[in-house]
Motif scaffolding. Sequence first.
Motif, short mmCIF file in Angstrom:
data_model
loop_
_atom_site.label_atom_id
_atom_site.label_comp_id
_atom_site.label_asym_id
_atom_site.label_seq_id
_atom_site.Cartn_x
_atom_site.Cartn_y
_atom_site.Cartn_z
N GLN A 109 35.10 42.85 29.38
CA GLN A 109 33.79 42.75 29.99
C GLN A 109 33.82 41.87 31.23
OE1 GLN A 109 31.50 41.30 26.71
NE2 GLN A 109 31.01 43.36 25.96
N LEU A 110 34.56 40.77 31.16
CA LEU A 110 34.69 39.89 32.33
C LEU A 110 35.43 40.59 33.47
CD1 LEU A 110 35.46 36.47 30.63
CD2 LEU A 110 33.44 37.05 31.98
N LYS A 111 36.43 41.39 33.13
CA LYS A 111 37.17 42.14 34.15
C LYS A 111 36.25 43.12 34.86
CE LYS A 111 41.09 45.29 34.68
NZ LYS A 111 40.42 46.36 35.36
N LYS A 112 35.41 43.83 34.10
CA LYS A 112 34.47 44.77 34.69
C LYS A 112 33.43 44.03 35.53
CE LYS A 112 31.26 48.52 33.68
NZ LYS A 112 30.76 48.41 34.99
N GLY A 113 32.94 42.90 35.03
CA GLY A 113 31.96 42.11 35.77
C GLY A 113 32.54 41.55 37.06
N TYR A 114 33.81 41.15 37.02
CA TYR A 114 34.45 40.63 38.23
C TYR A 114 34.62 41.75 39.26
CZ TYR A 114 37.83 38.31 41.26
OH TYR A 114 38.48 37.77 42.34
N GLY A 115 34.97 42.94 38.80
CA GLY A 115 35.08 44.08 39.71
C GLY A 115 33.75 44.42 40.34
N ASP A 116 32.68 44.38 39.53
CA ASP A 116 31.34 44.65 40.06
C ASP A 116 30.92 43.58 41.07
OD1 ASP A 116 31.20 46.90 38.49
OD2 ASP A 116 29.97 45.95 36.93
N CYS A 117 31.30 42.35 40.80
CA CYS A 117 30.95 41.25 41.71
C CYS A 117 31.67 41.42 43.06
CB CYS A 117 31.32 39.92 41.07
SG CYS A 117 30.89 38.49 42.06
N LYS A 118 32.95 41.76 43.01
CA LYS A 118 33.71 41.95 44.25
C LYS A 118 33.17 43.17 45.02
CE LYS A 118 37.02 39.86 45.27
NZ LYS A 118 37.16 38.69 46.13
N ARG A 119 32.79 44.20 44.28
CA ARG A 119 32.23 45.39 44.92
C ARG A 119 30.89 45.07 45.56
NH1 ARG A 119 32.21 48.28 40.65
NH2 ARG A 119 34.45 48.56 40.65
N GLY A 120 30.13 44.20 44.92
CA GLY A 120 28.83 43.81 45.45
C GLY A 120 28.92 42.98 46.72
N MET A 121 30.07 42.38 46.95
CA MET A 121 30.23 41.58 48.17
C MET A 121 30.27 42.45 49.42
SD MET A 121 32.88 38.67 46.89
CE MET A 121 32.99 37.86 48.45
N ILE A 122 30.71 43.70 49.27
CA ILE A 122 30.78 44.57 50.44
C ILE A 122 29.68 45.62 50.44
CG2 ILE A 122 33.24 44.26 50.77
CD1 ILE A 122 33.66 46.95 49.39
N ASP A 123 28.77 45.56 49.46
CA ASP A 123 27.66 46.49 49.40
C ASP A 123 26.62 46.08 50.44
OD1 ASP A 123 25.80 48.36 48.70
OD2 ASP A 123 25.43 47.58 46.68
N MET A 124 26.31 46.98 51.33
CA MET A 124 25.39 46.65 52.42
C MET A 124 23.96 46.41 51.94
SD MET A 124 27.24 46.36 54.98
CE MET A 124 26.19 46.36 56.39
N ARG A 125 23.61 46.95 50.77
CA ARG A 125 22.26 46.73 50.24
C ARG A 125 22.08 45.29 49.78
NH1 ARG A 125 22.34 51.32 45.95
NH2 ARG A 125 24.47 50.60 45.94
N LYS A 126 23.18 44.63 49.43
CA LYS A 126 23.11 43.25 48.96
C LYS A 126 23.60 42.27 50.03
CE LYS A 126 24.10 44.62 44.25
NZ LYS A 126 25.02 44.48 43.14
#
Length: 117
Positions: free
Chosen positions: A47-64
Motif C-alpha cells: 500500500q505504501l509503494k502504491k501511495g508513493y507512486g501516486d504521490c510522485k505521479r501527482g507531482m507532475i500532474d498539471m491539475r495539482k
Amino acid sequence: MPSSCKDIRAALAECLQNSDCILVDRNKPSDCLRPPLVDTLPTRCQQLKKGYGDCKRGMIDMRKRFRGNKPVAVSTELEAGADEPSHQLYAGKPAFSSAVRRTSGNDEAEVEKSLGR
C-alpha cells in the motif's frame, strides 16, 4: 513541492527494512520492489509503494500544480490510530466545526427570539 512525498518515502523505506524480503532472504530493497518479489511484501508495504507512486505521479500532474499533493499522515493515523481523524487538507483552522447545532425547524421564530422581538 519536491519534499511532499518524503514522509511516505521514509515510511516505505522503514517498512521495507523490516520485511522478510530483506531481513530473511537478504535481497536488495530495489529488488523487493520489483516483480516477482513485490508479491512477497506485507500488505502495508504494498500500500505504501502504491501511495508513493501516486504521490510522485501527482507531482507532475498539471491539475495539482498550484495546490500540490494532499499531505499524507503516515505515523499518527496509520500506526497509532488517531483519536480524531484529520480531514483538513491545508493549513489553518477547519472551515466547519464538527459540532452540529440542533434547530426546531422554525428558523424565523428562532431569529426573532435572538433579536428579542
